[in-house]
Design an enzyme around this catalytic site. Structure first.
Site, PDB file in Angstrom:
ATOM      1  N   GLU A 136      19.343 -44.870 -24.939  1.00  0.00           N
ATOM      2  CA  GLU A 136      20.091 -44.009 -25.860  1.00  0.00           C
ATOM      3  C   GLU A 136      19.281 -42.752 -26.188  1.00  0.00           C
ATOM      4  O   GLU A 136      18.098 -42.654 -25.857  1.00  0.00           O
ATOM      5  CB  GLU A 136      20.411 -44.770 -27.143  1.00  0.00           C
ATOM      6  CG  GLU A 136      19.175 -45.185 -27.935  1.00  0.00           C
ATOM      7  CD  GLU A 136      19.455 -45.369 -29.412  1.00  0.00           C
ATOM      8  OE1 GLU A 136      19.791 -44.356 -30.054  1.00  0.00           O
ATOM      9  OE2 GLU A 136      19.328 -46.498 -29.906  1.00  0.00           O
ATOM     10  N   LYS A 173      25.209 -36.683 -33.989  1.00  0.00           N
ATOM     11  CA  LYS A 173      25.036 -38.112 -33.728  1.00  0.00           C
ATOM     12  C   LYS A 173      26.349 -38.633 -33.164  1.00  0.00           C
ATOM     13  O   LYS A 173      27.359 -38.705 -33.867  1.00  0.00           O
ATOM     14  CB  LYS A 173      24.670 -38.841 -35.022  1.00  0.00           C
ATOM     15  CG  LYS A 173      24.229 -40.292 -34.806  1.00  0.00           C
ATOM     16  CD  LYS A 173      23.755 -40.906 -36.115  1.00  0.00           C
ATOM     17  CE  LYS A 173      23.258 -42.325 -35.910  1.00  0.00           C
ATOM     18  NZ  LYS A 173      22.824 -42.935 -37.188  1.00  0.00           N
ATOM     19  N   VAL A 201      24.239 -46.403 -29.892  1.00  0.00           N
ATOM     20  CA  VAL A 201      24.394 -47.597 -29.056  1.00  0.00           C
ATOM     21  C   VAL A 201      25.801 -47.652 -28.462  1.00  0.00           C
ATOM     22  O   VAL A 201      25.977 -47.875 -27.255  1.00  0.00           O
ATOM     23  CB  VAL A 201      24.102 -48.870 -29.873  1.00  0.00           C
ATOM     24  CG1 VAL A 201      24.532 -50.124 -29.106  1.00  0.00           C
ATOM     25  CG2 VAL A 201      22.618 -48.957 -30.213  1.00  0.00           C
ATOM     26  N   ASP A 226      31.686 -51.703 -44.220  1.00  0.00           N
ATOM     27  CA  ASP A 226      30.769 -50.682 -43.706  1.00  0.00           C
ATOM     28  C   ASP A 226      30.023 -51.298 -42.536  1.00  0.00           C
ATOM     29  O   ASP A 226      28.932 -51.830 -42.684  1.00  0.00           O
ATOM     30  CB  ASP A 226      29.805 -50.234 -44.807  1.00  0.00           C
ATOM     31  CG  ASP A 226      29.068 -48.950 -44.423  1.00  0.00           C
ATOM     32  OD1 ASP A 226      29.227 -48.514 -43.268  1.00  0.00           O
ATOM     33  OD2 ASP A 226      28.352 -48.402 -45.276  1.00  0.00           O
ATOM     34  N   SER A 238      28.770 -51.072 -38.477  1.00  0.00           N
ATOM     35  CA  SER A 238      28.403 -50.160 -37.401  1.00  0.00           C
ATOM     36  C   SER A 238      29.331 -50.336 -36.199  1.00  0.00           C
ATOM     37  O   SER A 238      29.735 -51.450 -35.851  1.00  0.00           O
ATOM     38  CB  SER A 238      26.962 -50.420 -36.966  1.00  0.00           C
ATOM     39  OG  SER A 238      26.658 -49.707 -35.780  1.00  0.00           O
ATOM     40  N   ASP A 296      28.380 -50.142 -33.356  1.00  0.00           N
ATOM     41  CA  ASP A 296      27.624 -50.877 -32.339  1.00  0.00           C
ATOM     42  C   ASP A 296      28.179 -52.287 -32.156  1.00  0.00           C
ATOM     43  O   ASP A 296      28.241 -52.811 -31.030  1.00  0.00           O
ATOM     44  CB  ASP A 296      26.151 -50.987 -32.733  1.00  0.00           C
ATOM     45  CG  ASP A 296      25.463 -49.640 -32.871  1.00  0.00           C
ATOM     46  OD1 ASP A 296      26.087 -48.618 -32.531  1.00  0.00           O
ATOM     47  OD2 ASP A 296      24.307 -49.608 -33.326  1.00  0.00           O
ATOM     48  N   LYS A 321      18.362 -53.935 -37.374  1.00  0.00           N
ATOM     49  CA  LYS A 321      17.493 -53.213 -38.306  1.00  0.00           C
ATOM     50  C   LYS A 321      17.460 -53.932 -39.652  1.00  0.00           C
ATOM     51  O   LYS A 321      18.490 -54.335 -40.188  1.00  0.00           O
ATOM     52  CB  LYS A 321      18.004 -51.781 -38.471  1.00  0.00           C
ATOM     53  CG  LYS A 321      17.927 -50.979 -37.180  1.00  0.00           C
ATOM     54  CD  LYS A 321      18.709 -49.677 -37.260  1.00  0.00           C
ATOM     55  CE  LYS A 321      18.721 -48.967 -35.914  1.00  0.00           C
ATOM     56  NZ  LYS A 321      19.610 -47.788 -35.907  1.00  0.00           N
TER      57      LYS A 321
END
Length: 725
Positions: A43, A104, A124, A192, A194, A196, A213
């Protein structure tokens, strides 16, 4: 001149194949993919948003160097001026590292960024999309996104969850799996999440990361991944799920893989199942950097509180927290971040290398056919397989000796391969018997034809895969063709005899004119002894003669020549044929019927293709039509013909596969037991799709796309009935 033209076609054809619309593939990546060498996707948000300059650039270069050190090719993905680059040059890496206006780019952002010609780093999800687009199975990153912490305490979510529980509570007694999933999601998510995670649930790419993370809610993230059907495994001796900066998160992975071999085995199984979901391989941070994990975790808690107090939301949360954590830990989090990325790159490249070897071994075993391992099939196709390079002019006529404007593309052809692909796309699984070279072109061919039964195709060392270069005019007509087809002569009687069991059990055998005349005689002799129906596709007017050089033609049941090929067949038998083909439709039909008559003494049916004039079907009369059903025995019969006009096509992109599409769809209809009208209409629809596609067999060809009932009956051109004296 011809050499220059064909060299240009090959070079430009490859470029066009690699650079599709908004995607640009670096030559090093495309060459590695073509040769089945390991490629690792990387990435670029770590470059544009994850680290400050110059650490971002040096880390990106170091990661690529680690990938290369493991004999893999790095493919860093980024968006530059509206183009998604898969593999970046040194200059492009430097540009993204320094550029202040980077976006982004996630899945949702791709359409806007591309349309506006913007530049940015891919997350990602966007990197997975790019990797899957070009066939890169392994993608290495630092850590993936997940479910954000404390989302369930937000007022909006509290209200939504309350309403959802009221609705689902009424339905829970139904014990419906979908209801249970929704109930579970209502407990699990914080609104909320991601992108990904959802990308892992719908894109079959393997993501190698240091887990999730630690700024995220790891428990809910793992639950959401399970709901999305994502296979999660920790890499190493333990099932403990890592939390980015720490090897321990307090949660356990569903599975564990101890080394690159076990990981590659898991990945190969996941991809072969066709689940359309990804795999997450969680790699713990190296132990020497894990000691700082507790200090980093305390800094994360502080940074989270500060972020909430400042009202930062959405995609700005992660970069702000990471920056603040780096400040609080005096750079220790950055060092740990770089170390785990380096480690992930090493592990991911090792996995990609083993996976590449496993895929090569599997393809080699498929190519090295052993008859005893094969199951019986009802259709066998014996013929050529080519790599085609097509140059299409932008003018009605082409001027040789000068540069003509045009476009270029690469596709996969060969008459036998085309017919086998057509049948495969129409719900059959014919065994395709052919040969290729043991070269990079054959790797590309097998990859493209993976939806077909290529167990009868063998790679021959020291040989070149057949290659065909064509220059066509604006309306799709062939202006110049050049082929390296010598390998087709190795589809010998001895080679094909290995598949005699499949030939004997078949309902229909299709032969294309590229194979040697001796092979045609061999198959025809088997057909005569065992009453097998054989379809002959002549390929071109020079090769049309092959069965007619002996009595082998008398064992054919079907043939699908054009008018010039039909003339060659008659001429080979010593029959009179015109020197010049007629122009008017009436004369063309009269000649087609006249030339078909002597061949129908032995052949069951002839399908004469007439280009823009449609097709003439000649054979046994049955209830006002031609009997296309497979012949059981030869008998005296009354002969007739039906002329079907061609269907209109808005723009001809390529005429090379129209006849093969017609023949393949006709065969499919015959095997399915359809009446003559339905069979021919299926063939005409398949031919129309081929004419409108740059590929010989249109990728959108399916049973639905050639279903005659999809066009109202009154819209079909009426066939013209003719008696054959």
């Amino acid at each position: 001149m011809l050499k220059r033209v064909c060299t240009l076609i090959i070079r430009r054809g490859l470029l066009t194949f690699q650079n599709d619309g908004a995607f640009r593939v670096h030559p090093s990546v495309s060459h590695a993919l073509a040769e089945n060498r390991p490629v690792v996707a990387l990435e670029s948000t770590i470059i544009t948003h994850g680290m400050p300059y110059p650490h971002n650039l040096s880390t990106a270069r170091e990661v690529e160097a680690i990938v290369r050190a493991q004999d893999a090719t790095p493919a860093t993905v980024g968006v530059i001026e509206g183009k998604v680059h898969i593999g970046l040059s040194t200059e492009e890496l430097d540009f993204l590292a320094r550029f202040d206006g980077s976006v982004k780019v996630s899945r949702r952002d791709l359409p806007y960024v591309v349309s506006q010609g913007l530049s940015g780093g891919t997350t990602v999800s966007a990197t997975m999309i790019a990797a899957q687009r070009v066939g890169i199975p392994v993608f290495v990153t630092g850590g993936i996104g997940g479910v954000h912490r404390d989302g369930e305490n937000r007022p909006l979510f509290q209200e939504c969850r309350s309403k959802m529980k009221e609705i689902l509570g009424v339905c829970a007694s139904l014990k419906c799996p979908s209801i249970r999933i929704l109930l579970r999601s209502s407990r699990m998510t914080g609104l909320d999440i991601s992108a990904d995670l959802t990308e892992l649930g719908r894109t079959p790419v393997v993501v190698v990361s240091a887990g999730v993370k630690s700024i995220l809610d790891i428990g809910r993230t793992l639950e959401f991944l399970e709901t999305q059907g994502v296979c999660v495994a920790t890499y190493g001796p333990s099932k403990d799920f890592p939390a980015f900066f720490s090897p321990l998160s307090g949660f356990t992975s569903p599975y564990q893989v101890s080394d690159p071999d076990k990981a590659a085995q898991l990945i190969e199984s996941a991809l072969s199942l066709g689940l359309h979901s990804g795999v997450l391989i969680a790699v713990p941070i190296p132990q020497e950097y894990a000691a700082a994990g507790q200090q980093i975790e305390r800094a994360i808690q502080t940074a989270l509180a500060e972020t909430n107090a400042r009202g930062i939301t959405g995609k700005d949360v992660t970069p702000n927290i990471l920056q603040r954590v780096n400040e609080l830990t005096q750079g220790k989090s950055l060092q740990a971040n770089i170390a785990l990325i380096h480690n992930n790159a090493k592990v991911g490249s090792q996995i990609a290398g083993v996976l590449s070897k496993r895929v090569k071994k599997r393809k080699s075993s498929i190519a090295s056919y052993h008859p005893a391992k094969q199951c019986e099939t009802n259709i066998v196709v014996v013929g050529g397989i080519n790599v085609d390079f097509i140059a299409k002019g932008k003018t009605k006529t082409l001027q040789f000796g000068q540069t003509n404007p045009g476009t270029f593309c690469q596709s996969y052809g060969g008459v036998g391969r085309n017919i086998a692909e057509c049948l495969s796309r129409l719900g059959h699984q014919p065994m395709f018997i052919s040969v290729t070279g043991a070269d990079s072109q054959s790797d590309a061919v097998f990859n493209y034809c993976k939806h077909m039964d290529t167990s009868g195709v063998t790679r021959l060392e020291g040989q070149s895969t057949a290659t065909y270069c064509a220059v066509i005019t604006e309306n799709g007509e062939l202006s110049l063709g050049l082929g390296d087809m010598d390998i087709h002569q190795l589809i010998t009687e001895q080679y094909v005899s290995q598949f005699e069991k499949q030939l004997l059990s078949s309902t229909l055998v299709c032969l294309d004119g590229n194979i040697p005349a001796s092979t045609i005689r061999y198959v025809c002799s088997i057909a005569k002894q065992h009453n097998i129906n054989v379809w002959y596709e002549p390929t071109d007017s020079k090769k049309a003669c092959k069965p007619f050089l002996s009595d082998a033609w008398k064992s054919l049941s079907y043939a699908s020549p054009n008018l010039a090929e039909l003339c060659t067949m008659n001429k080979t038998l010593g029959l009179q044929t015109p020197k010049v083909l007629p122009n008017s439709l009436e004369q063309v039909l009269s000649l087609a019927v006249a030339l078909s008559r002597p061949l129908l003494e032995h052949l069951h049916c002839l399908v004469v293709t007439l280009g823009e004039n449609g097709v003439v079907v000649c054979g046994e009369h049955h209830v006002g039509s031609v009997n296309l059903k497979p012949r059981i025995e030869k008998k005296t019969r009354k002969l007739c013909a039906l002329h079907y006009p061609a269907l209109s096509v808005a723009a001809h992109k390529n005429v090379s596969g129209a006849g093969d599409s017609l023949a393949g769809a006709l065969m499919a209809g015959i095997i399915q037991g359809r009446d003559t009208d339905a069979c021919v209409r299926m063939g005409l629809l398949a031919a129309r799709l081929s004419l409108a596609s740059p590929h010989p067999i249109a990728p959108m060809l399916s049973t639905q796309s050639v279903e005659p009932d999809r066009i109202q009956n009154h819209s079909w051109p009426k066939p013209t009935f003719m008696w054959i004296d």
